[in-house]
Scaffold this active site. Structure first.
Site, PDB file in Angstrom:
ATOM      1  N   SER A 607      15.907  22.827  48.226  1.00 28.07           N
ATOM      2  CA  SER A 607      14.630  22.411  47.680  1.00 28.07           C
ATOM      3  C   SER A 607      13.960  21.438  48.656  1.00 28.07           C
ATOM      4  O   SER A 607      13.695  21.807  49.792  1.00 28.07           O
ATOM      5  CB  SER A 607      14.819  21.812  46.293  1.00 28.07           C
ATOM      6  OG  SER A 607      13.595  21.679  45.619  1.00 28.07           O
ATOM      7  N   ASP A 693      11.133  31.461  41.146  1.00 24.57           N
ATOM      8  CA  ASP A 693      11.113  30.008  41.300  1.00 24.57           C
ATOM      9  C   ASP A 693       9.664  29.522  41.245  1.00 24.57           C
ATOM     10  O   ASP A 693       8.804  30.001  41.990  1.00 24.57           O
ATOM     11  CB  ASP A 693      11.744  29.637  42.643  1.00 24.57           C
ATOM     12  CG  ASP A 693      11.990  28.149  42.794  1.00 24.57           C
ATOM     13  OD1 ASP A 693      11.427  27.365  42.016  1.00 24.57           O
ATOM     14  OD2 ASP A 693      12.761  27.772  43.694  1.00 24.57           O
ATOM     15  N   HIS A 737      14.556  28.343  40.054  1.00 22.90           N
ATOM     16  CA  HIS A 737      14.798  27.326  41.076  1.00 22.90           C
ATOM     17  C   HIS A 737      16.287  27.070  41.281  1.00 22.90           C
ATOM     18  O   HIS A 737      16.716  26.745  42.385  1.00 22.90           O
ATOM     19  CB  HIS A 737      14.091  26.028  40.680  1.00 22.90           C
ATOM     20  CG  HIS A 737      14.025  25.020  41.782  1.00 22.90           C
ATOM     21  ND1 HIS A 737      13.397  25.272  42.984  1.00 22.90           N
ATOM     22  CD2 HIS A 737      14.513  23.759  41.877  1.00 22.90           C
ATOM     23  CE1 HIS A 737      13.492  24.200  43.767  1.00 22.90           C
ATOM     24  NE2 HIS A 737      14.158  23.285  43.114  1.00 22.90           N
TER      25      HIS A 737
END
Length: 767
Positions: A607, A693, A737
């Site tokens: 991320s 995501d 995600h």
């Protein structure tokens, strides 16, 4: 054990040359379709922006072709992946349960069963004997053995049946224990559907609310449910109350936040008499409150301001009743006791704690100090019970919990805080629950090598009761060693407080039998954003790296919160490059330590940590043999420039606003990974992403991989095990995600990541 390349032993740590692998087939090449982006006099031409249309059959076909290419390139790693998956499985008690937590007259807990992907939420009746210690001591429940009167309230496996994805966004039970509210996501896009179940009959009520965000709660009467709705950019901005048995169109709007840079949420006070609405971002917050009625017939109260955003505070609020009067415990970052006319309140970046009466809470001049500001300890949050105040603090990088009684709070009779004592240096002790009526605080204790424990802390006596230690079969903590090292930040663009040199804390984990001979493989992991700290916790999957001789390093770079608010501020906005240079300096420090082979170092992050990976590879690609970038935020500037993308406006508080500020635009343009790939040798790269995501769009790594392949000069034609540096994209087509849902799928994902790194490092065999 079967492996993907040659043996690696503790007595001979030089990797044997693997058998020659067939050449890597040509990867999918996306067509260049230039699109110009112009801001502040600068033009950037993006050849691959068309890949963002995930409704396009052409884009889906491209992603599928990338997956097929990745499967082919990494096919030789499958035996190693299977081995790592088996090790994770062997270290995991698959039939297990959580420690029961009491809520009203029931004990709630979850079970996991061998072979099942998801947990089963259960409950059993509690007893009320009048002995508070006994009544709040959780029952002993055995894994795989149902107890008399046990009820299943929600089976995740049944809910996920026939669905490509399953995730819960909230779970709440009415105070009379009759109704269950739960929010479920079957796509991975974090937009949930709220449903209500009658636990006495098992039937679903007609009430169903689509498109809700995280968090749900019943009021005291069990006739209303509170929930949050996201806007088109996934920002939670509306808080509503739904009355059971009515249509969604009749739901009462309690609050709406129209500032696109502010996030909204809610919670109940510990005694469940007030609804608290919180609004804010990483730099300022606001809190409002509403009194909740005790009967279904009574209307909801009016919203009252507690702490206005006009004060410019970051803060948290916890209501508490002292001597029959309502007060509020406030954790905040400005010291109004040191206010002057010229400069206003003094900064308190590591937060302080104050107490305010309900009648004067809006005026900080009447707040009384409970805990003053400290340069070495940061107060992260608070929780109250009927008798005590618990504070979550961070000292010397690690999270801890301190407790003090409410009696005498903010007076000369206030007691000294008490902190549970543990034997390890690097550990995490966090609040895991503070039931209002309980004589215990529930704590979660963990370290880098010790299995996590669930503890109940007796607030009256200070005694710790271990309710559970997670069983990790085959794991001996004494086989491993954890140390805190400090790396000089030689490349820093700024010094620390007072101009002092900056040192980066490193957590270094290895097997005790690792020799100081400069031949060991190394994996460096980092994140460094949003003031999130990489805190101590045992990872079962990480054992598969350590047991192959890897020295595992967590680089606590600036942008995280490990060393207080200043550590975060020095790694955000116009100081963001410090995160990248810190990680590079940490790597160089390890390479020169005498413990690791400088040619056998890999990097990993996800991320915003994936942004870190992209930035680091552009800065110093020669330091790394391989990199795994999980859901990487690598097209940072493009995303932040588009306020219509999910959560983009909220991100301005983290990175700055490049739309309005040319300096921010220039600075971000200098580091955003996609726009700064260089024509030099890079390591092998695996970019891992998910189609659905909503936090980091799949298009970012998809574009980045194309740019890397056509720019870098490294040898992409040979397989990883043959010394090549392939660049691959792996897209989970049904995930969000966090990747695919389900624990076994999560194990497979981690095994894939680690097999890629271990193959590159020539460390595929167990020591």
């Amino acid at each position: 054990m079967t492996s993907a390349s040659s043996p690696q032993t503790s007595t001979d740590t030089t990797a044997t040359a693997p058998a020659s692998q067939p050449p890597v087939t040509a990867p999918p090449a996306a067509e260049a379709r230039p699109v110009a982006r112009e801001h502040h006099g600068h033009t950037f031409t993006d050849d691959f922006d068309w890949l963002r249309d995930k409704e396009s059959d052409e884009v889906i076909a491209h992603l599928q072709a990338e997956n097929a290419h990745t499967d082919a390139v990494t096919a030789d790693q499958e035996p190693l992946r299977q081995a790592i998956f088996g090790e994770i499985k062997a270290h995991t008690v698959e039939t297990d349960l959580s420690v029961p937590s009491r809520r009203d007259g029931w004990w709630y807990f979850s079970r996991t069963e061998e072979g099942q992907q998801y947990t089963v939420q259960c409950r059993v009746k509690a007893s009320d004997t009048g002995d508070r210690q006994a009544d709040w001591t959780p029952p002993v429940i055995e894994p795989g053995v149902a107890v008399e009167g046990e009820q299943v309230i929600l089976d995740g496996n049944a809910e996920a049946e026939g669905q490509p994805f399953f995730s819960l966004g909230g779970l709440a039970v009415s105070r009379d224990a009759r109704l269950l509210a739960y929010a479920v996501d079957h796509a991975g896009d974090e937009r949930f559907t709220l449903r209500i179940r009658d636990l006495t009959t098992g039937e679903e009520l007609a009430d169903e609310i689509p498109n809700v965000s995280y968090g749900i709660a019943f009021d005291a009467t069990g006739t209303r449910v509170f929930y949050t709705v996201p806007d088109d950019s996934w920002r939670p901005y509306r808080i509503l109350a739904h009355t059971l048995g009515t249509s969604v169109e009749q739901d009462q709007l309690l609050f709406q936040e129209d500032d696109p840079g502010m996030w909204s949420g809610f919670g109940l006070s510990a005694d469940r008499t007030e609804l608290l609405i919180s609004v804010g971002n990483s730099e300022v917050a606001e809190t409002l409150a509403m009194d909740l009625p005790e009967t279904a017939e009574a209307p909801l109260g009016e919203l009252r301001m507690l702490v206005s955003r006009d004060l410019g505070l970051l803060h948290g609020v916890d209501p508490v009743t002292l001597d029959g009067q309502r007060h509020y415990v406030i954790v905040h970052n400005k010291d109004f006791t040191a206010e002057d006319e010229e400069h206003g309140p003094a900064p308190a970046p590591n937060n302080m704690v104050s107490l305010a009466a309900r009648e004067t809470v809006t005026d900080p001049r009447f707040w009384r100090t409970v805990v003053g500001h400290s340069e070495t300890t940061k107060v992260d949050g608070a929780a109250v019970t009927a008798t005590h105040l618990a504070l979550e603090v961070r000292r010397e990088t690690t999270p801890r919990t301190v407790v003090l009684p409410l009696t005498g709070l903010a007076t000369e009779h206030q007691a000294d805080p008490v902190e549970p004592d543990f034997g390890e240096e690097l550990y995490s002790c966090e609040l895991a629950g503070a039931p209002f009526e309980s004589p215990f605080l529930r704590l979660a204790y963990s370290s880098w090598i010790t299995p996590s424990q669930v503890l109940d802390f007796d607030v009256a006596s200070g005694e710790l009761h271990q309710r559970r230690q997670v069983e990790v079969p085959g794991h001996d903590p004494d086989q491993y060693l954890v140390e805190r090292w400090w790396a000089p930040a030689d490349s820093s663009q700024m010094a620390g407080a007072g101009g002092r040199p900056v040192a980066i804390p490193l957590t270094v984990i290895r097997r005790r039998d690792t020799e100081w001979d400069g031949t060991n493989p190394c994996v460096v992991y980092g994140y460094g954003s949003y003031e999130m700290s990489m805190d101590p916790a045992l990872s079962v999957a990480r054992l598969s790296l350590l047991d192959r001789g890897v020295v595992y390093v967590v680089a606590h770079v600036r942008g995280g919160g490990e060393l207080g608010r200043g550590w975060y501020d020095d790694g955000k906005k116009l100081a963001k490059k410090n995160s990248f240079t810190d990680f590079v300096d940490a790597t160089r420090f390890m390479a020169q330590s005498g413990w690791v082979d400088p040619d056998r170092i890999a990097a990993m992050g996800g991320s915003a940590g994936g942004l870190l990976m992209g930035g680091v590879l552009n800065l110093a690609p020669e330091l790394y043999r391989a990199c795994v970038a999980q859901v990487p935020f690598v097209d940072t500037l493009t995303s932040i420039l588009d306020p219509d993308l999910p959560l983009s406006a909220l991100e301005w508080e983290e990175w700055g606003n490049p739309i309005e500020d040319p300096e921010v635009y220039r600075y971000m343009q200098e580091y955003t990974p996609y726009e700064n790939v260089r024509a030099v040798d890079y390591p092998a790269v695996a970019a891992v992403t998910s189609l659905h995501d909503t936090r980091v769009l799949y298009v970012e790594p998809a574009k980045w991989v194309q740019q890397l392949r056509r720019t870098v000069t490294s040898d992409q034609s040979r397989a990883l095990a043959d010394g090549g540096a392939p660049i691959v994209l792996k897209t989970e087509m049904d995930g969000g995600h966090g990747g695919a849902s389900g624990r076994y799928r999560a194990w497979e994902d981690r095994a894939w990541d680690y097999a890629f790194l271990l193959t590159a490092l020539g460390a595929t065999e167990l020591l």
